[in-house]
Design an enzyme around this catalytic site. Structure first.
Site, PDB file in Angstrom:
ATOM      1  N   ARG A  24       0.734  -1.348  -0.154  1.00 17.05           N
ATOM      2  CA  ARG A  24      -0.275   0.062   0.049  1.00 17.05           C
ATOM      3  C   ARG A  24       0.883   1.203   0.158  1.00 17.05           C
ATOM      4  NH1 ARG A  24      -4.843   0.283   3.986  1.00 17.05           N
ATOM      5  NH2 ARG A  24      -3.459   0.480   5.572  1.00 17.05           N
ATOM      6  N   ASP A  25       2.208   0.924   0.098  1.00 17.51           N
ATOM      7  CA  ASP A  25       2.820   2.469   0.032  1.00 17.51           C
ATOM      8  C   ASP A  25       4.286   2.308  -0.664  1.00 17.51           C
ATOM      9  OD1 ASP A  25       3.235   5.001   0.384  1.00 17.51           O
ATOM     10  OD2 ASP A  25       4.436   4.902   2.256  1.00 17.51           O
ATOM     11  N   LEU A  26       4.069   1.685  -1.794  1.00 15.14           N
ATOM     12  CA  LEU A  26       5.210   1.461  -2.922  1.00 15.14           C
ATOM     13  C   LEU A  26       5.440   2.795  -3.551  1.00 15.14           C
ATOM     14  CD1 LEU A  26       4.206  -2.069  -4.356  1.00 15.14           C
ATOM     15  CD2 LEU A  26       6.023  -1.539  -2.723  1.00 15.14           C
TER      16      LEU A  26
ATOM     17  N   THR B 209       0.741   7.215  -0.543  1.00 16.35           N
ATOM     18  CA  THR B 209       1.520   8.489  -0.999  1.00 16.35           C
ATOM     19  C   THR B 209       1.056   8.946  -2.138  1.00 16.35           C
ATOM     20  OG1 THR B 209       3.525   7.880   0.114  1.00 16.35           O
ATOM     21  CG2 THR B 209       3.728   9.758  -1.508  1.00 16.35           C
TER      22      THR B 209
END
Length: 208
Positions: A82-84, A121
């Site tokens: 969920r935050d690659l 992000t």
């Protein structure tokens, strides 16, 4: 504290992949939980892109293949990152990359299970998550597509004019990863390892 505990549990599952950051130790005091991660001395992919502007096709293919292995390992364990983003892709002195920062990860996301809470992000978040719709592991493949686009073009936003003949194969896989419909997105729909862009990768013997 909740994010730290999630990261601690996920780190216990990363041991099986050389393309995910591993924990060296962990301990807890009355007020803190401390995680000691392996040291990678060459910064992150964002810093690499800042210094180079963009990467050539072969370098992009190499790093992308290693990321595919890491992402698929997480998904096989029921984990959605969920935050690659480039800042969460660390570069080792050996030249290999490792995915890090699992504080926003979702656990136990097996089968048809979905989620609705917002995380990640700006600029790397899949459209279904931005729309507060139900989502699954396809959100990671969208983020991966944005990362690939930035490696090839130097830009986060997809712009067709930034691709040329030498990057046409990369353009196709990026378009497949950035599909708005998550059910049609490469990684969820079809085996990403079989895409023409990765035809030079020998997945069985490791990344060349």
């Amino acid at each position: 504290m909740a994010d730290v505990m999630v990261e601690h549990r996920v780190l216990q599952l990363t041991i099986g992949s050389p393309f995910l950051v591993h924990a060296e130790f962990a301990f807890q005091t009355k007020t803190h939980v401390l995680l000691g991660l392996e040291y990678l001395s060459c910064g992150d992919l964002d810093q690499l892109l800042q210094s180079k502007g963009r990467l050539d096709v072969n370098s992009t293919r190499f790093y992308a293949a290693e990321m595919v292995c890491g992402i698929q390992h997480l998904h096989a364990k029921g984990i959605i990152h969920r935050d690659l983003k480039p800042e969460n892709i660390l570069v080792a002195e050996t030249g290999h990359v490792k995915i890090t920062d699992f504080g926003l990860a979702l656990e136990n996301m097996h089968g048809d299970r979905t989620a609705t809470d917002h995380a990640g992000t700006e600029g790397y978040i899949a459209p279904e998550m931005d729309a507060r719709e139900e989502y699954n592991a396809a959100v990671d493949w969208f983020s991966f597509g944005v990362i690939m686009n930035k490696m090839i073009t130097g830009e986060r936003e997809y712009k067709p004019k930034l691709f040329n003949e030498s990057t046409s194969g990369a353009k196709n896989i990026i378009l497949q990863l950035l599909k708005k419909n998550p059910a049609k997105r490469l990684g969820v729909n079809r085996n990403i390892r079989k895409h023409l862009f990765f035809q030079l990768i020998d997945w069985d013997s490791g990344i060349p």
